[in-house]
Design an enzyme around this catalytic site. Structure first.
Site, PDB file in Angstrom:
ATOM      1  N   GLY A  11       0.829  -1.209   0.000  1.00  0.00           N
ATOM      2  CA  GLY A  11       0.000   0.000   0.000  1.00  0.00           C
ATOM      3  C   GLY A  11       0.860   1.253   0.000  1.00  0.00           C
ATOM      4  O   GLY A  11       2.092   1.178  -0.037  1.00  0.00           O
ATOM      5  N   ASP A  32       0.191  -8.689   1.089  1.00  0.00           N
ATOM      6  CA  ASP A  32      -0.840  -7.775   0.591  1.00  0.00           C
ATOM      7  C   ASP A  32      -1.797  -8.584  -0.271  1.00  0.00           C
ATOM      8  O   ASP A  32      -1.362  -9.468  -1.005  1.00  0.00           O
ATOM      9  CB  ASP A  32      -0.209  -6.646  -0.243  1.00  0.00           C
ATOM     10  CG  ASP A  32      -1.036  -5.372  -0.202  1.00  0.00           C
ATOM     11  OD1 ASP A  32      -0.511  -4.333   0.232  1.00  0.00           O
ATOM     12  OD2 ASP A  32      -2.219  -5.423  -0.606  1.00  0.00           O
ATOM     13  N   LYS A 106       2.290 -13.322  18.496  1.00  0.00           N
ATOM     14  CA  LYS A 106       2.381 -14.081  19.752  1.00  0.00           C
ATOM     15  C   LYS A 106       3.102 -15.414  19.529  1.00  0.00           C
ATOM     16  O   LYS A 106       4.009 -15.775  20.288  1.00  0.00           O
ATOM     17  CB  LYS A 106       0.968 -14.314  20.293  1.00  0.00           C
ATOM     18  CG  LYS A 106       0.898 -15.167  21.529  1.00  0.00           C
ATOM     19  CD  LYS A 106      -0.524 -15.147  22.096  1.00  0.00           C
ATOM     20  CE  LYS A 106      -0.785 -16.340  22.983  1.00  0.00           C
ATOM     21  NZ  LYS A 106      -1.334 -17.480  22.237  1.00  0.00           N
ATOM     22  N   ALA A 115      -1.176  -0.116  12.878  1.00  0.00           N
ATOM     23  CA  ALA A 115      -1.464   1.162  12.221  1.00  0.00           C
ATOM     24  C   ALA A 115      -2.892   1.535  12.571  1.00  0.00           C
ATOM     25  O   ALA A 115      -3.842   1.036  11.975  1.00  0.00           O
ATOM     26  CB  ALA A 115      -1.308   1.014  10.705  1.00  0.00           C
ATOM     27  N   TYR A 146     -14.793   1.718   9.220  1.00  0.00           N
ATOM     28  CA  TYR A 146     -13.348   1.920   9.404  1.00  0.00           C
ATOM     29  C   TYR A 146     -13.047   2.276  10.854  1.00  0.00           C
ATOM     30  O   TYR A 146     -12.195   1.660  11.495  1.00  0.00           O
ATOM     31  CB  TYR A 146     -12.886   3.041   8.473  1.00  0.00           C
ATOM     32  CG  TYR A 146     -11.393   3.310   8.479  1.00  0.00           C
ATOM     33  CD1 TYR A 146     -10.496   2.367   7.978  1.00  0.00           C
ATOM     34  CD2 TYR A 146     -10.885   4.525   8.935  1.00  0.00           C
ATOM     35  CE1 TYR A 146      -9.132   2.621   7.953  1.00  0.00           C
ATOM     36  CE2 TYR A 146      -9.517   4.791   8.905  1.00  0.00           C
ATOM     37  CZ  TYR A 146      -8.654   3.840   8.413  1.00  0.00           C
ATOM     38  OH  TYR A 146      -7.305   4.095   8.385  1.00  0.00           O
ATOM     39  N   ARG A 187      -8.906  10.592  -1.861  1.00  0.00           N
ATOM     40  CA  ARG A 187      -8.526  11.494  -0.769  1.00  0.00           C
ATOM     41  C   ARG A 187      -8.295  12.895  -1.298  1.00  0.00           C
ATOM     42  O   ARG A 187      -8.060  13.104  -2.481  1.00  0.00           O
ATOM     43  CB  ARG A 187      -7.289  10.962  -0.052  1.00  0.00           C
ATOM     44  CG  ARG A 187      -7.699   9.881   0.927  1.00  0.00           C
ATOM     45  CD  ARG A 187      -6.559   9.485   1.776  1.00  0.00           C
ATOM     46  NE  ARG A 187      -5.904   8.351   1.187  1.00  0.00           N
ATOM     47  CZ  ARG A 187      -5.320   7.395   1.897  1.00  0.00           C
ATOM     48  NH1 ARG A 187      -5.319   7.451   3.196  1.00  0.00           N
ATOM     49  NH2 ARG A 187      -4.731   6.393   1.306  1.00  0.00           N
TER      50      ARG A 187
HETATM   51  N1  UDP Z   1     -12.528  16.403   0.403  1.00  0.00           N
HETATM   52  C1  UDP Z   1     -12.864  17.368  -0.526  1.00  0.00           C
HETATM   53  N2  UDP Z   1     -12.734  17.078  -1.853  1.00  0.00           N
HETATM   54  C2  UDP Z   1     -12.279  15.883  -2.305  1.00  0.00           C
HETATM   55  C3  UDP Z   1     -11.921  14.886  -1.348  1.00  0.00           C
HETATM   56  C4  UDP Z   1     -12.063  15.190  -0.013  1.00  0.00           C
HETATM   57  O1  UDP Z   1     -13.271  18.491  -0.184  1.00  0.00           O
HETATM   58  O2  UDP Z   1     -12.198  15.701  -3.532  1.00  0.00           O
HETATM   59  C5  UDP Z   1     -12.637  16.733   1.818  1.00  0.00           C
HETATM   60  C6  UDP Z   1     -13.383  15.725   2.674  1.00  0.00           C
HETATM   61  O3  UDP Z   1     -14.775  16.006   2.683  1.00  0.00           O
HETATM   62  C7  UDP Z   1     -12.728  15.917   4.025  1.00  0.00           C
HETATM   63  C8  UDP Z   1     -11.290  16.315   3.690  1.00  0.00           C
HETATM   64  O4  UDP Z   1     -11.319  16.751   2.340  1.00  0.00           O
HETATM   65  O5  UDP Z   1     -13.329  16.981   4.711  1.00  0.00           O
HETATM   66  C9  UDP Z   1     -10.297  15.162   3.821  1.00  0.00           C
HETATM   67  O6  UDP Z   1     -10.811  14.065   3.119  1.00  0.00           O
HETATM   68  P1  UDP Z   1      -9.979  12.732   2.862  1.00  0.00           P
HETATM   69  O7  UDP Z   1     -10.876  11.836   2.063  1.00  0.00           O
HETATM   70  O8  UDP Z   1      -8.678  13.060   2.287  1.00  0.00           O
HETATM   71  O9  UDP Z   1      -9.692  12.091   4.288  1.00  0.00           O
HETATM   72  P2  UDP Z   1     -10.401  12.109   5.715  1.00  0.00           P
HETATM   73  O10 UDP Z   1      -9.608  13.053   6.517  1.00  0.00           O
HETATM   74  O11 UDP Z   1     -11.830  12.571   5.588  1.00  0.00           O
HETATM   75  O12 UDP Z   1     -10.309  10.711   6.158  1.00  0.00           O
END
Ligand code: UDP
Length: 314
Positions: A11, A32, A106, A115, A146, A187
Site C-alpha cells: 500500500g 498484501d 504471539k 497502524a 473503518y 482522498r
Molecule cells: N474532500 C474534498 N474534496 C475531495 C476529497 C475530499 O473536499 O475531492 C474533503 C473531505 O470532505 C474531508 C477532507 O477533504 O473533509 C479530507 O478528506 P480525505 O478523504 O482526504 O480524508 P479524511 O480526513 O476525511 O479521512
C-alpha cells in the site's frame, strides 16, 4: 538482521515502510491482497535479497514458517471512498485481520505494531486531539466500518499486551500524503492534485471550511520507525499539527501546480469530521519526533510524482 512482516506492505504507507526497513537492514516479508495495494509500489524491491512478497489476505490463516522479530499490521482500505466501497473487507481486516496478525506475533514472540488512525476520534469534540480523548464516533454511519474496526483493533492489541504480555505499539496516524497514493483513491490531496494537473475543477466538499492537518510521508515513516523501536505501549499520535481548511488546501494546490482549474463545491459527505489536528506532544517527548517537511515542499514532491504517473499513462 531483524525479520519483519508487514501486512498491507504494497500500500501507500506500507510500501514506504518496506523501503525504510530494508534501509535499516531488516529482512522484510510483505503481505498484501492487492485490493488497494499495488505491485507498482514495491516493484523496485522485488529483486532484493532481503525482500519477500506474498499475495495473501490477512484475514485468512497466516502460515509463516520463519521466525519473526516484528509484525506490522498496515493492511486496510484507508481512504473514505475505499472503505465505503469495501465495508465488509474493512471491518474484517481491522477485526479478524488484527486478530490473525496478533496471533502470529504471539506465536513468534515478535513485537507488534498496529497502524491505527485519527478516525478513532471521529468528529472530535476536543481540539486538537490528544491521545487521552476517547472520541466521538457514529458506530452505524458510513465511516463506522473503518472507525469501529480500528477501535476494535486497538482494544484487541491492548488485550494481547495485557493478557499475553505481547510487546505492542499503536500508532494513531493522521492524514498523510505523498508519492504512491493512488490517483483515484478519493482522498483530498490526491484528488486536488490530479484534478489540477488535468485542468479539471477541484472538488471541494461542503463549503471547504472543514480542517485537516497533512503530514508528508517521509515524516510519517520516521515517526513510525521511532515508535517501533521505542518502548511506548499506549497509543501515540503521529501527524503534522499544521492545520488547513480544505479550501486553503485547494488554493495551495492550484498555486503549486500553476493550474488554471476552478473550484467546484459538492455536498459534504455524511459524518465528515469538521476539524482534525493532532496534539503530538507525546511523540515529541517519548520519540523525540516532530515532522520536518513543510506543505509546500511535500506538495511539490507529490505533484512531481503524479505528473510522471500521468505522463506514463498516456
Ligand atoms: N474532500 C474534498 N474534496 C475531495 C476529497 C475530499 O473536499 O475531492 C474533503 C473531505 O470532505 C474531508 C477532507 O477533504 O473533509 C479530507 O478528506 P480525505 O478523504 O482526504 O480524508 P479524511 O480526513 O476525511 O479521512
Amino acid at each position: 538482521m531483524r525479520r519483519t512482516l508487514i501486512t498491507g506492505g504494497a500500500g501507500f504507507l506500507g510500501s514506504h515502510i518496506c523501503d525504510r526497513l530494508i534501509q535499516e537492514d531488516h529482512e522484510v516479508i510483505c503481505l498484501d491482497n492487492l485490493i488497494t495495494g499495488r505491485m507498482d509500489n514495491v516493484a523496485h524491491l522485488l529483486g532484493h535479497r532481503a525482500f519477500h512478497f506474498i499475495k495473501l489476505d490477512v484475514t485468512e490463516y497466516l502460515d509463516i514458517e520463519s521466525p519473526l522479530d516484528d509484525v506490522l499490521h498496515f493492511a486496510s482500505p484507508a481512504s473514505p471512498v475505499d472503505y465505503q466501497r469495501l465495508p465488509i473487507q474493512t471491518l474484517k481486516v481491522g477485526s479478524l485481520g488484527t486478530h490473525k496478525a496478533l496471533g502470529l506475533a504471539k506465536a513468534k514472540g515478535a513485537r507488534f505494531l498496529l497502524a491505527s488512525t485519527s478516525e478513532v476520534y471521529g468528529d472530535p469534540l476536543v481540539h486538537p486531539q490528544r491521545e487521552d480523548y476517547w472520541g466521538n464516533v457514529n458506530p452505524i454511519g458510513p465511516r463506522g466500518v473503518y472507525d469501529e474496526a480500528k477501535r476494535f483493533a486497538e482494544a484487541m492489541t491492548m488485550a494481547y499486551h495485557r493478557y499475553h504480555g505481547l510487546e505492542t505499539r499503536i500508532a494513531r496516524i493522521f492524514n498523510t500524503y505523498g508519492p504512491r497514493m493512488r490517483p483515484s483513491d478519493g482522498r483530498v490531496v490526491s484528488n486536488f492534485i490530479n484534478q489540477a494537473l488535468r485542468g479539471q475543477p477541484l472538488t471541494v466538499y461542503g463549503d471547504g471550511s472543514q480542517t485537516r492537518s497533512f503530514c508528508y510521508v517521509s515524516d510519517m515513516v520516521e515517526g513510525l520507525y521511532r515508535l517501533l523501536v521505542s518502548d511506548e505501549v499506549e497509543p501515540v499520535n503521529l501527524g503534522n499539527p499544521k492545520e488547513f481548511t480544505v479550501i486553503e488546501l485547494a488554493h495551495l494546490v492550484l498555486q503549486a501546480t500553476g493550474s488554471t482549474s476552478g473550484i467546484e463545491f459538492l455536498s459534504l459527505p455524511v459524518d465528515d469530521p469538521r476539524v482534525r489536528q493532532p496534539d503530538i506532544s507525546l511523540a515529541g517527548r517519548r520519540l523525540g519526533w516532530a515532522p520536518a517537511v513543510e506543505i509546500a515542499e511535500g506538495l511539490a514532491l507529490t505533484i512531481d510524482y503524479f505528473r510522471k504517473q500521468l505522463r506514463s499513462s498516456h
